[in-house]
Design a protein around this motif. Structure first.
Motif, short mmCIF file in Angstrom:
data_model
loop_
_atom_site.label_atom_id
_atom_site.label_comp_id
_atom_site.label_asym_id
_atom_site.label_seq_id
_atom_site.Cartn_x
_atom_site.Cartn_y
_atom_site.Cartn_z
N VAL A 15 0.85 -1.19 0.00
CA VAL A 15 0.00 0.00 0.00
C VAL A 15 0.88 1.24 0.00
N ILE A 107 -9.06 -0.50 -2.30
CA ILE A 107 -8.62 0.46 -1.29
C ILE A 107 -9.50 1.71 -1.36
N SER A 148 -14.02 -0.43 -0.60
CA SER A 148 -12.95 -1.34 -1.02
C SER A 148 -13.52 -2.65 -1.55
N TYR A 203 -8.33 -1.13 3.27
CA TYR A 203 -8.06 -1.93 2.08
C TYR A 203 -8.51 -3.37 2.34
#
Length: 207
Positions: A15, A107, A148, A203
């Protein structure tokens, strides 16, 4: 340049979060925009949207990609030419991206605002049962997780309220299971979340 946070979720998933502090001209540095990107930028009247768009391209660069490595399908879902899974988000002064070698991912970043309590009835159902005095923060987590899930499952006609469930959690946990139940199909996900500067990021990874 403002790479705010980099998180290694697992050996194949990362991420990246960008804090959008630079003027537009600086966000153009070091990247080569495709003709399509240039056309999209020209169509954006808001400087905030243009800077958000460019910050996502800087995240691509930080992840080792060129702008031309990213493309979108007919439904607007992003893809990478090397076949890795990707999801993208942008909210006010932050943008984010998750990339995985194999796992389907989604996300979302959202600013924590009181108005989310006004629209909560539109996107949650049984989740009302575990809200506490931290309701605004918890609602923002639920929204981010459901957004997400929507990005991962990517199915037309899917409803946040009817087809997604976030399993009860505490803010301090930073993770919780989540489900998509759609047309007799049950898909389980691992959802993680964290807070920063009045924002929430979540996420989801497909189990």
């Amino acid at each position: 340049m403002s790479l705010f946070k980099s998180i290694t979720v697992n050996p194949t998933t990362k991420v990246l979060i960008w804090k959008i502090e630079e003027p537009e001209v600086n966000l153009r540095e070091g990247i080569v925009l495709t003709e399509n990107c240039q056309n999209r930028l020209r169509g954006m009247k808001s400087e905030i949207h243009r800077r958000g768009f460019l910050s996502v391209r800087q995240l691509l660069r930080a992840a080792g990609y060129k702008v031309s490595d990213l493309y979108y399908d007919s439904s607007g879902k992003p893809h990478l030419k090397d076949g890795k899974q990707i999801s993208i988000t942008h909210s006010f002064s932050y943008s984010g991206m998750i990339i995985s070698d194999t796992t389907k991912v989604g996300i979302d970043i959202e600013k924590q605002r009181n108005k989310i309590s006004v629209i909560a009835h539109k996107f949650i159902n049984y989740e009302f049962g575990f809200l506490t005095t931290k309701m605004i923060r918890e609602l923002t987590v639920v929204w981010c997780i459901k957004e997400s899930l929507y990005k991962v499952f990517a199915t037309e006609g899917m409803s946040f309220k009817q087809h997604t469930k976030v399993i009860p959690f505490h803010i301090e946990q930073g993770h919780t299971p989540a489900w998509v139940i759609y047309k007799e199909k049950l898909q389980k996900y691992r959802a993680s979340f964290f807070e920063f500067d009045g924002f929430t990021c979540a996420y989801a990874l497909e189990n």
